[in-house]
Design a protein around this motif. Structure first.
Motif, mmCIF file in Angstrom:
data_model
loop_
_atom_site.group_PDB
_atom_site.id
_atom_site.type_symbol
_atom_site.label_atom_id
_atom_site.label_comp_id
_atom_site.label_asym_id
_atom_site.label_seq_id
_atom_site.Cartn_x
_atom_site.Cartn_y
_atom_site.Cartn_z
ATOM 1 N N VAL A 1 14.384 -25.308 15.031
ATOM 2 C CA VAL A 1 14.173 -25.882 13.533
ATOM 3 C C VAL A 1 13.322 -24.486 12.779
ATOM 4 O O VAL A 1 12.223 -24.336 13.003
ATOM 5 C CB VAL A 1 12.760 -26.823 13.413
ATOM 6 N N GLU B 1 6.466 -24.203 4.691
ATOM 7 C CA GLU B 1 6.329 -25.965 4.880
ATOM 8 C C GLU B 1 4.986 -26.248 5.448
ATOM 9 O O GLU B 1 5.159 -27.242 6.600
ATOM 10 C CB GLU B 1 7.688 -26.444 5.874
ATOM 11 N N GLN C 1 17.626 -18.439 6.202
ATOM 12 C CA GLN C 1 17.797 -19.572 7.222
ATOM 13 C C GLN C 1 18.646 -19.148 8.300
ATOM 14 O O GLN C 1 18.495 -19.444 9.495
ATOM 15 C CB GLN C 1 18.293 -20.655 6.430
ATOM 16 N N THR D 1 19.798 -28.581 16.253
ATOM 17 C CA THR D 1 19.197 -27.973 15.166
ATOM 18 C C THR D 1 18.813 -28.910 14.095
ATOM 19 O O THR D 1 19.778 -29.636 13.903
ATOM 20 C CB THR D 1 20.143 -26.747 14.629
ATOM 21 N N ASP E 1 16.512 -29.149 9.739
ATOM 22 C CA ASP E 1 15.578 -28.760 8.837
ATOM 23 C C ASP E 1 14.342 -29.212 9.072
ATOM 24 O O ASP E 1 14.036 -30.183 9.687
ATOM 25 C CB ASP E 1 16.165 -29.209 7.452
ATOM 26 N N ASP F 1 12.060 -29.903 6.584
ATOM 27 C CA ASP F 1 11.627 -30.308 5.393
ATOM 28 C C ASP F 1 11.421 -31.893 5.628
ATOM 29 O O ASP F 1 11.156 -32.542 4.265
ATOM 30 C CB ASP F 1 12.582 -30.212 4.175
ATOM 31 N N ASN G 1 15.823 -34.437 7.301
ATOM 32 C CA ASN G 1 16.608 -34.896 8.781
ATOM 33 C C ASN G 1 15.516 -35.672 9.584
ATOM 34 O O ASN G 1 14.359 -35.568 9.658
ATOM 35 C CB ASN G 1 17.119 -33.743 9.502
ATOM 36 N N CYS H 1 25.001 -30.396 6.415
ATOM 37 C CA CYS H 1 23.786 -30.967 7.284
ATOM 38 C C CYS H 1 23.224 -30.007 8.370
ATOM 39 O O CYS H 1 24.277 -29.627 9.214
ATOM 40 C CB CYS H 1 24.367 -32.393 7.531
ATOM 41 N N SER H 2 22.056 -29.615 8.359
ATOM 42 C CA SER H 2 21.445 -28.781 9.348
ATOM 43 C C SER H 2 21.454 -29.575 10.652
ATOM 44 O O SER H 2 21.278 -29.046 11.967
ATOM 45 C CB SER H 2 20.289 -28.299 9.048
ATOM 46 N N ARG I 1 13.011 -35.584 0.083
ATOM 47 C CA ARG I 1 12.149 -34.846 0.396
ATOM 48 C C ARG I 1 10.677 -35.025 0.168
ATOM 49 O O ARG I 1 10.523 -35.829 -1.001
ATOM 50 C CB ARG I 1 12.220 -33.446 -0.336
ATOM 51 N N SER J 1 12.688 -27.857 -2.951
ATOM 52 C CA SER J 1 14.003 -27.384 -2.293
ATOM 53 C C SER J 1 13.860 -25.848 -2.566
ATOM 54 O O SER J 1 13.732 -25.251 -3.627
ATOM 55 C CB SER J 1 15.013 -28.020 -2.913
#
Length: 338
Positions: free
Chosen positions: A24, A29, A90, A108, A110, A112, A115, A173-174, A219, A224
């Motif tokens: 991640v 954050e 990133q 993997t 994100d 935030d 996900n 999409c991460s 979020r 963002s």
């Protein structure tokens, strides 16, 4: 209760018995990192194999690293924090996490909280069931703004699919699951994390790349890191992906084809002007077409020589391609806390 899988490749090294590494990347954050770790632990509680969580702090300037380090040594959590020396982006952070990962599979996502880590065990099962090398999350019910996020994403996904030939609903999409042996063959650079399926398609057939609908949340904290300007960067990156997928090992063919095309057009123009001058006896000294033909001829020579230089650079690249695109300041884990 968690159980340990048999060591892979016949080794007794406990590190090699790790089944899954969850990577991640995080950047500023501080409010999300604590809840993120707690949600990961809750989501993976029933996972029957050994796993680890790798947080890559991409040069955060707030309390992200401090808040994350509070969880190092927590019982039931194998946490490693990779602190990068500055903000590298990133893609570089994701590459650092992948390089650090020790699991047979790598996930993997994100940092935030958009996900949902609850999807990871089911994605792992789906990847194994379908015998895939990469399973991509599809944010089917995406909780983002329509104008600034969804519409540009739809357009980008369509273009990427058309150009790369890898048909997916959601490139951005991460949340993804990889076989470590495959993703470690791919070197991520620039801002190319959006095109990971395309890069993976360069080392495995596209039939071994699949997708699965996953949960997506709005979020909760912070802002963002992306805006509408990302659309223009995606277009530029897409051109780069197209070039690398088709001409990475033979860039001379790309520039050479352009050079030959321009040269052929220049020769047609100059032959026509020569006929007009020497056969028909017309004056061509002040005609714009003469300048166009000369410029095209010079451009042709330049493109061909650029192709030769690109071939030389490509050979150097393949001979020496071990330098990372990030710098690690320190790694925090259970051993560093001892």
């Amino acid at each position: 209760m968690q159980t340990t899988v048999e060591p892979i490749r016949g080794t007794n090294d406990p590190v090699q018995s790790l089944e899954l590494s969850l990577v991640v990347p995080i950047f500023n954050e501080e409010e999300s990192v604590g809840p993120l770790i707690e949600r990961v632990v809750a989501a993976m509680a029933a996972y029957p194999h050994r796993w680890e969580l790798i947080l890559v702090d991409d040069g955060s300037t707030d309390a992200t690293l401090v808040n994350a380090r509070k969880y190092v040594g927590l019982e039931g959590l194998a946490l490693r924090i990779v602190e990068l020396q500055r903000n590298f982006g990133q893609t570089a952070a994701m590459q650092a996490g992948i390089d650090t990962a020790r699991g047979r599979l790598i996930a993997t996502m994100d940092g935030d909280l958009q996900n949902d880590p609850k999807d990871i065990p089911s994605m792992v099962s789906e990847l194994e069931r379908r015998e895939l090398d990469l399973l991509v999350g599809w944010r089917k019910n995406r909780k983002d703004g329509l104008l600034l996020r969804k519409i540009p994403s739809w357009c980008a996904n369509y273009l990427i699919g058309r150009i790369t030939g890898v048909k997916l609903h959601d490139y951005g999409c991460s949340l993804k699951i990889y076989r470590a042996s495959i993703i470690k063959q791919v070197k991520l650079m620039g801002e190319m994390h959006r095109f990971i399926p395309a890069w993976v398609a360069g080392v495995v057939p596209s039939s071994r790349i699949g997708e699965m609908a996953v949960t997506h949340h709005a979020r909760e904290h912070g802002v963002s890191k992306y805006g509408i300007s990302r659309t223009f960067r995606v277009i530029l990156d897409l051109l780069s992906v197209m070039f690398f997928m088709r001409y990475k090992a033979r860039p001379g063919h790309f520039f050479g084809s352009l050079g030959l095309g321009l040269g052929a057009l220049a020769m047609l123009i100059l032959l026509y002007l020569s006929f007009d001058k020497f056969i028909l006896g017309n004056d061509i000294g002040t005609r714009p077409m003469l300048m166009v033909g000369v410029v095209l001829l010079l451009s042709s020579v330049q493109m061909i020589t650029t192709g030769i230089l690109a071939e030389m650079i490509a050979r150097t690249y393949y001979r020496d391609d071990a330098s990372p695109n990030y710098i690690v300041r320190q790694i925090f884990d259970d051993q560093s806390q001892a």
